[in-house]
Design an enzyme around this catalytic site. Structure first.
Site, PDB file in Angstrom:
ATOM      1  N   GLU A 195      12.021  -2.626   4.723  1.00  0.00           N
ATOM      2  CA  GLU A 195      11.536  -3.208   5.987  1.00  0.00           C
ATOM      3  C   GLU A 195      12.635  -3.603   6.972  1.00  0.00           C
ATOM      4  OE1 GLU A 195       8.834  -6.374   4.939  1.00  0.00           O
ATOM      5  OE2 GLU A 195       7.467  -5.009   3.918  1.00  0.00           O
ATOM      6  N   ASP A 242       9.306   1.117   3.919  1.00  0.00           N
ATOM      7  CA  ASP A 242       8.823   0.291   5.045  1.00  0.00           C
ATOM      8  C   ASP A 242       7.318   0.455   5.214  1.00  0.00           C
ATOM      9  OD1 ASP A 242       8.911  -1.435   7.278  1.00  0.00           O
ATOM     10  OD2 ASP A 242      10.727  -0.485   8.068  1.00  0.00           O
ATOM     11  N   GLU A 253       3.115   1.658  -1.722  1.00  0.00           N
ATOM     12  CA  GLU A 253       2.408   0.377  -1.907  1.00  0.00           C
ATOM     13  C   GLU A 253       0.987   0.480  -1.360  1.00  0.00           C
ATOM     14  OE1 GLU A 253       4.626  -2.921  -0.222  1.00  0.00           O
ATOM     15  OE2 GLU A 253       6.536  -2.147  -0.946  1.00  0.00           O
TER      16      GLU A 253
HETATM   17  C1  XIL Z   1       4.145  -8.932  -1.722  1.00  0.00           C
HETATM   18  C2  XIL Z   1       3.549  -9.371  -3.052  1.00  0.00           C
HETATM   19  O1  XIL Z   1       2.446  -8.547  -3.341  1.00  0.00           O
HETATM   20  C3  XIL Z   1       3.134 -10.823  -2.989  1.00  0.00           C
HETATM   21  O2  XIL Z   1       2.742 -11.291  -4.282  1.00  0.00           O
HETATM   22  C4  XIL Z   1       4.277 -11.687  -2.468  1.00  0.00           C
HETATM   23  O3  XIL Z   1       3.835 -13.021  -2.291  1.00  0.00           O
HETATM   24  C5  XIL Z   1       4.808 -11.160  -1.153  1.00  0.00           C
HETATM   25  O4  XIL Z   1       5.182  -9.804  -1.322  1.00  0.00           O
HETATM   26  N1  XIL Z   1       5.738  -5.206   1.334  1.00  0.00           N
HETATM   27  C6  XIL Z   1       6.539  -5.210   0.226  1.00  0.00           C
HETATM   28  C7  XIL Z   1       6.102  -5.940  -0.982  1.00  0.00           C
HETATM   29  O5  XIL Z   1       7.556  -4.509   0.195  1.00  0.00           O
HETATM   30  O6  XIL Z   1       7.178  -6.446  -1.706  1.00  0.00           O
HETATM   31  C8  XIL Z   1       5.149  -7.057  -0.634  1.00  0.00           C
HETATM   32  O7  XIL Z   1       4.671  -7.635  -1.839  1.00  0.00           O
HETATM   33  C9  XIL Z   1       4.016  -6.534   0.212  1.00  0.00           C
HETATM   34  C10 XIL Z   1       4.526  -5.958   1.506  1.00  0.00           C
END
Ligand code: XIL
Length: 371
Positions: A169, A224, A287
């Site tokens: 990110e 990202d 993700e």
């Molecule tokens: C999130 C987790 O799912 C949560 O449990 C935590 O509180 C915050 O982070 N982008 C990412 C992930 O790269 O690491 C994030 O994960 C979600 C957004």
């Protein structure tokens, strides 16, 4: 002759009976309620296309959740336990012998490897979930902190991981076409990042170089969200070209987080996949989830049968795009096993409901053509 006719008729009747019996059996099987235990594993369905992943947390170890993970997925990412705020010393160390907190991450990585699964490291350099002391001090100090952290942590997991999200990110949202025109990318970065503030844009390249030294075999990803945005994806594209021209293959993959909602247009996802594929790097859907209800704030309304169907149709459309680009996509990882424990639980974004029942979204992923 009469006798023969009787035999033929009898055979036809028997055949017809047999046919209808088979049909009945088939339709009964089709309508038998499927569970996560009986449904064909997602990882098998996509075994010739890409890896299928999900996230793991400490609560999953030794429970039914781990059984679901190992049945349907072949790749794991730690939801939180491999981030700097879990691994790095909580306070600034007084000497160069940093005391890392690897216990939880090690338990999860080792359990996954024992279960013959692949593991992705997430993440080394991020503006969030990172102890503030790491990015405090002069440029020289912060660069040394970053290089030491990456060297030690990627070194600790050396040869256990298939990939690292080396930088997460780094780009900001709301980029305009003039921001990204002319191949520029440095002016598109997220300026509130502690790494950016101390080191400037070059922190990205330095992070990838340190990761390559520490664990050359783990594929190095830039990761990202909102990468289906034409401008944000263009900024990432520009960065990959610029850095890889100077250091061949330094950035090896792009992770498209893919936190979507019912309004996401799958064509925008396809366009970005094609843009990144033209760079010759790997692509991971890293993700994935699709928010499908929000009580009204994002115009998605309450969770209902209709939202559930729309969500399934969108998952199917996304997977149709992924399948069409399987030669460029190495992995599709979901960000959550079930709606109950998802980071966006109020938005019902995953394939299983909170009781681990298979949602229409699950069946959409198993057979996108049906939706
Ligand atoms: C999130 C987790 O799912 C949560 O449990 C935590 O509180 C915050 O982070 N982008 C990412 C992930 O790269 O690491 C994030 O994960 C979600 C957004």
């Amino acid at each position: 002759m009469k006798k023969l006719n009787i035999v033929v008729c009898a055979l036809l009747v028997l055949g017809a009976c047999d046919f209808s019996f088979n049909e009945r059996k088939k339709s009964e099987v089709e309508h038998e309620p499927q569970t996560w235990e009986t449904a064909r594993p997602l990882q098998d369905i996509y075994k010739n296309d890409f890896l299928m992943g999900n996230i793991i947390s400490p609560r999953d170890l030794g429970t039914v959740r781990f059984a679901i993970l190992t049945r349907h997925y072949n790749t794991l990412t730690a939801e939180n336990q491999m981030k700097p705020d879990h691994i790095a010393p909580a306070a600034k160390p007084s000497n160069t012998n940093w005391e890392y907190r690897f216990t939880e991450a090690d338990r999860m990585v080792n359990a996954a490897i024992e279960a013959k699964m692949k593991v992705v490291g997430h993440t080394l350099v991020w503006h969030s979930q990172t102890p503030s002391w790491l990015t405090e001090g002069t440029k020289q100090t912060v660069l040394a902190n970053m290089e030491k952290y990456i060297g030690d942590v990627a070194g600790h997991f050396k040869d256990k991981l298939i990939a690292w999200d080396v930088v997460n990110e780094a780009f900001r949202d709301g980029l305009t076409s003039s921001d990204v025109s002319g191949g520029k990318w440095e002016n598109c970065l997220r300026t509130e990042s502690g790494w950016y503030k101390a080191i400037g844009p070059e922190y990205i390249e330095k992070a990838f170089l340190a990761a390559r030294t520490a664990d050359p075999n783990a594929k190095r990803y830039y990761n990202d969200y909102n990468l289906n945005s034409p401008t944000k994806s263009q900024a990432v594209y520009n960065m990959v070209i610029d850095i890889n021209v100077r250091h061949s293959n330094l950035i090896e993959g792009i992770g498209m987080q893919s936190h979507h909602h019912l309004g996401t247009d799958p064509q925008t996802v396809r366009d970005s996949i094609q843009k990144f594929a033209s760079l010759g790097v790997e692509i991971a859907i890293s993700e994935m989830d699709i928010m499908a209800a929000d009580g009204g704030a994002l115009n998605m309304g309450q969770w209902s049968d209709s939202n559930s169907k729309r969500q399934a149709a969108l998952y199917a459309a996304m997977f149709a795009v992924f399948k069409a680009h399987k030669s460029n996509i190495t992995r599709v990882t979901f960000w959550g096993l079930d709606d109950g424990t998802s980071w966006r639980a109020t938005n019902y974004p995953t394939l299983l409901d909170k009781d681990y029942n298979l949602k229409p979204a699950f069946f959409a992923v198993t057979d996108p053509n049906l939706f």
